[in-house]
Design a protein around this motif. Sequence first.
Motif, PDB file in Angstrom:
ATOM      1  N   VAL A 167      26.531  10.168  31.790  1.00  0.00           N
ATOM      2  CA  VAL A 167      26.764   9.428  30.436  1.00  0.00           C
ATOM      3  C   VAL A 167      26.568  10.529  29.246  1.00  0.00           C
ATOM      4  CG1 VAL A 167      26.359   7.529  28.776  1.00  0.00           C
ATOM      5  CG2 VAL A 167      26.060   7.308  31.394  1.00  0.00           C
ATOM      6  N   LEU A 168      27.733  10.651  28.733  1.00  0.00           N
ATOM      7  CA  LEU A 168      27.688  11.666  27.371  1.00  0.00           C
ATOM      8  C   LEU A 168      28.031  10.796  26.124  1.00  0.00           C
ATOM      9  CD1 LEU A 168      30.324  14.696  28.891  1.00  0.00           C
ATOM     10  CD2 LEU A 168      27.853  14.061  29.268  1.00  0.00           C
ATOM     11  N   LEU A 169      27.129  11.095  25.251  1.00  0.00           N
ATOM     12  CA  LEU A 169      27.152  10.550  23.927  1.00  0.00           C
ATOM     13  C   LEU A 169      27.398  11.449  22.791  1.00  0.00           C
ATOM     14  CD1 LEU A 169      24.005   8.169  24.382  1.00  0.00           C
ATOM     15  CD2 LEU A 169      26.300   7.628  24.786  1.00  0.00           C
ATOM     16  N   SER A 170      28.325  11.183  21.822  1.00  0.00           N
ATOM     17  CA  SER A 170      28.813  11.963  20.743  1.00  0.00           C
ATOM     18  C   SER A 170      29.248  10.875  19.627  1.00  0.00           C
ATOM     19  CB  SER A 170      29.601  13.245  21.220  1.00  0.00           C
ATOM     20  OG  SER A 170      29.785  14.027  20.229  1.00  0.00           O
ATOM     21  N   ALA A 171      29.147  11.656  18.313  1.00  0.00           N
ATOM     22  CA  ALA A 171      30.312  11.170  17.305  1.00  0.00           C
ATOM     23  C   ALA A 171      31.155  12.137  16.783  1.00  0.00           C
ATOM     24  CB  ALA A 171      29.089  10.735  16.267  1.00  0.00           C
ATOM     25  N   THR A 172      31.101  13.371  17.608  1.00  0.00           N
ATOM     26  CA  THR A 172      31.936  14.248  17.272  1.00  0.00           C
ATOM     27  C   THR A 172      32.967  14.989  18.272  1.00  0.00           C
ATOM     28  OG1 THR A 172      30.092  15.020  15.843  1.00  0.00           O
ATOM     29  CG2 THR A 172      31.666  16.375  15.532  1.00  0.00           C
ATOM     30  N   VAL A 173      33.690  14.127  18.850  1.00  0.00           N
ATOM     31  CA  VAL A 173      34.483  14.687  19.955  1.00  0.00           C
ATOM     32  C   VAL A 173      36.086  14.304  19.766  1.00  0.00           C
ATOM     33  CG1 VAL A 173      34.906  14.556  22.475  1.00  0.00           C
ATOM     34  CG2 VAL A 173      32.614  14.449  21.504  1.00  0.00           C
ATOM     35  N   PRO A 174      36.548  15.351  19.405  1.00  0.00           N
ATOM     36  CA  PRO A 174      38.307  14.929  19.063  1.00  0.00           C
ATOM     37  C   PRO A 174      39.013  14.839  20.312  1.00  0.00           C
ATOM     38  CG  PRO A 174      37.831  17.084  18.655  1.00  0.00           C
ATOM     39  CD  PRO A 174      36.351  16.554  18.876  1.00  0.00           C
ATOM     40  N   LYS A 175      39.929  14.190  20.225  1.00  0.00           N
ATOM     41  CA  LYS A 175      40.653  13.829  21.631  1.00  0.00           C
ATOM     42  C   LYS A 175      41.086  14.942  22.151  1.00  0.00           C
ATOM     43  CE  LYS A 175      42.995  10.634  23.840  1.00  0.00           C
ATOM     44  NZ  LYS A 175      42.339   9.279  24.037  1.00  0.00           N
ATOM     45  N   ALA A 176      41.261  16.251  21.900  1.00  0.00           N
ATOM     46  CA  ALA A 176      41.575  17.292  22.588  1.00  0.00           C
ATOM     47  C   ALA A 176      40.351  17.832  23.302  1.00  0.00           C
ATOM     48  CB  ALA A 176      42.079  18.135  21.669  1.00  0.00           C
TER      49      ALA A 176
ATOM     50  N   PHE B 281      32.370  15.640  35.620  1.00  0.00           N
ATOM     51  CA  PHE B 281      32.588  14.068  35.663  1.00  0.00           C
ATOM     52  C   PHE B 281      33.484  13.850  37.018  1.00  0.00           C
ATOM     53  CE2 PHE B 281      32.635  11.200  31.910  1.00  0.00           C
ATOM     54  CZ  PHE B 281      31.330  11.704  31.731  1.00  0.00           C
ATOM     55  N   GLY B 282      33.292  12.606  37.659  1.00  0.00           N
ATOM     56  CA  GLY B 282      34.140  12.214  38.908  1.00  0.00           C
ATOM     57  C   GLY B 282      35.346  11.677  38.563  1.00  0.00           C
ATOM     58  N   GLU B 283      36.207  11.485  39.432  1.00  0.00           N
ATOM     59  CA  GLU B 283      37.678  11.205  39.098  1.00  0.00           C
ATOM     60  C   GLU B 283      37.666   9.860  38.502  1.00  0.00           C
ATOM     61  OE1 GLU B 283      40.045  11.429  42.501  1.00  0.00           O
ATOM     62  OE2 GLU B 283      39.795  13.691  42.969  1.00  0.00           O
ATOM     63  N   ASN B 284      36.617   9.021  38.691  1.00  0.00           N
ATOM     64  CA  ASN B 284      36.438   7.764  38.465  1.00  0.00           C
ATOM     65  C   ASN B 284      35.432   7.641  37.137  1.00  0.00           C
ATOM     66  OD1 ASN B 284      36.987   4.927  38.361  1.00  0.00           O
ATOM     67  ND2 ASN B 284      35.465   4.265  39.950  1.00  0.00           N
ATOM     68  N   HIS B 285      36.014   7.756  35.921  1.00  0.00           N
ATOM     69  CA  HIS B 285      35.155   7.629  34.761  1.00  0.00           C
ATOM     70  C   HIS B 285      35.964   6.761  33.770  1.00  0.00           C
ATOM     71  CE1 HIS B 285      38.171  11.166  34.377  1.00  0.00           C
ATOM     72  NE2 HIS B 285      38.170  10.654  33.339  1.00  0.00           N
ATOM     73  N   PHE B 286      35.116   6.499  32.748  1.00  0.00           N
ATOM     74  CA  PHE B 286      35.504   5.719  31.637  1.00  0.00           C
ATOM     75  C   PHE B 286      34.911   6.130  30.108  1.00  0.00           C
ATOM     76  CE2 PHE B 286      33.922   1.962  28.898  1.00  0.00           C
ATOM     77  CZ  PHE B 286      35.104   1.569  28.859  1.00  0.00           C
ATOM     78  N   ILE B 287      36.027   6.096  29.575  1.00  0.00           N
ATOM     79  CA  ILE B 287      36.107   6.875  28.217  1.00  0.00           C
ATOM     80  C   ILE B 287      36.249   5.730  27.095  1.00  0.00           C
ATOM     81  CG2 ILE B 287      37.127   8.359  26.527  1.00  0.00           C
ATOM     82  CD1 ILE B 287      38.318   9.929  29.024  1.00  0.00           C
ATOM     83  N   LEU B 288      35.170   5.674  26.221  1.00  0.00           N
ATOM     84  CA  LEU B 288      34.923   4.836  25.039  1.00  0.00           C
ATOM     85  C   LEU B 288      34.993   5.355  23.626  1.00  0.00           C
ATOM     86  CD1 LEU B 288      34.271   1.789  24.885  1.00  0.00           C
ATOM     87  CD2 LEU B 288      31.995   2.366  24.634  1.00  0.00           C
TER      88      LEU B 288
END
Length: 542
Positions: A476-485, A496-503
């Motif tokens: 699990v990665l947490l941040s408030a400062t990750v642009p889309k790129a 990360f594994g191939e099966n991941h979830f981006i929120l």
Amino acid sequence: MTEIKGYIRPVTSLIAMLLRGPSVPLLEVIEKAIKALQTSLGNGTLDEAVSDLEVLLVQLWTQPWLPTKDHCITDPTILYLVFSSILPSGSFKEPKLITNIIARFEYCMCLFSISQIHTHVTQDAGFEEWEPWLQEKVESTFNLLCTLQYFASSIAFGTMGPPRIYWTDCKTFYSMLYKGDPVSFDCIQAMLSDNEKMLKDVWEQELLFSLDLSVQYESIKDDLSNITPGYGFVTDHRNSCFSDSNLLLSSILNISQLKDHFIALEHKGIMVWKAHELKTWLSSYAKFHLALITRVNLTQLNSQPKGQSQSALLAESASLEEPESSQPSTLVERDSPPVQDGLEHVLHKPDANWTCSEQLEGIKAMLRLKKDVLAILPTGAGKMMLVIIPSLLEKDQITVLFDSSKHLSGSTNLVLVSADIVKTTGWKQAIAELSQCIPVVRQIFDESHIPVTSSSFRPALLNMSDIWVQFPTQIVLLSATVPKAMEPYLIHDFGFGENHFILRTWTNRPELEYHWMSPQMENHLPESISSLIKATLKLPQD
């Protein structure tokens, strides 16, 4: 020469520290010696630089260096030793890692004093001058180094390290953890089998080129009392079977296909060999010897009885049934516990609400343990709830939190650790042993953008995929400062594994206002910032 360079490295670093400017005041004679060395290094000759360097070392190592009211450490050599023992995390190296540096300093000081003694008219005069500074129980750099060496050695010998081997199967002793890495005897057997096959293939195909070459013998003579350099049973004249040392070479030259493979040109009996093919053969020869040494070390253990015991152990373990692994091969989805109860428990509010829908979705995704999660939530959206609530609801499982600057109060099944520690074998062994007792199901990295933006500042943040444990867990990665790129870089760097979830949710900060200022002189910067604040600050109305 390589060993000498390794021994003088601490002294070289000490001189570099002095040239840059130490953080403690120095004696006037030391400052003059440093300035003279700087001048000779910049404009002088090599002989002048060497002479000035000798003067500086003499001044450094022939002073009592007593502590002062403002500085308890005034000796630059000891100061360098302190700085070199500090890790990037701010903690200190283990004492056993410091003893080597101290020993190198002592060795260099002794060599330097000997060279200085020989510069005197008589060696007796030189010895009398240097003897007080190379004695123990006399206030000097050498004495202090010896004292520190005694302390470091006693701590190192008296400190019990973590066990290297932890048996995960205490019934049949079929599998273990070695320095945190899982090992089972079937893997050892497979490795030995593959190594044996590689030995045979390399010897027959790459070294002998499928030629039917062999040495016929009935017995081998060996003189164990012969201490002549270079003697071996191969060179013993009694072993006539080894007399033809050119057997392979003759066979190659007698077969046209192999001869063309190795010989580039032949003229009047002089042959020009193909360097690339010779290097390839030597590379295969080195690979063969490496595999052979590995085989000997793994099967013999330096003595025949131990080798027989290990062979018997491996043979016996082959008949044992492999126990079922206590770790799942993949992340298994399960139903989410009532997360609303967890929120109300943390906030002590029976009617507590979620700051946003993404916060709730992130916690549900974490509790299902099916996918790795990247959660980008703005400051104030409650990212730490994604850490606290799952750990509260999972009473029988462990969550590991990396590099968090947040203070977590209360009793939770969280393990907090810095990124500097997690790459050590001690940590890997400890967390693997813990997982045998209580499953470690999740690893969380707070402020996960930092490894991408600040890896050059902090070496421990390089190669972040190395921090993960050797058994399946959710990342699990947490941040408030990750642009889309930046998302693909995080997914790749953290493994990360191939099966991941981006929120992701809106992360702009409307309460913040940015102003670009033109470059300012350092002495004008406070005034410029003060003027900017006064011009833009809006005071509340009465």
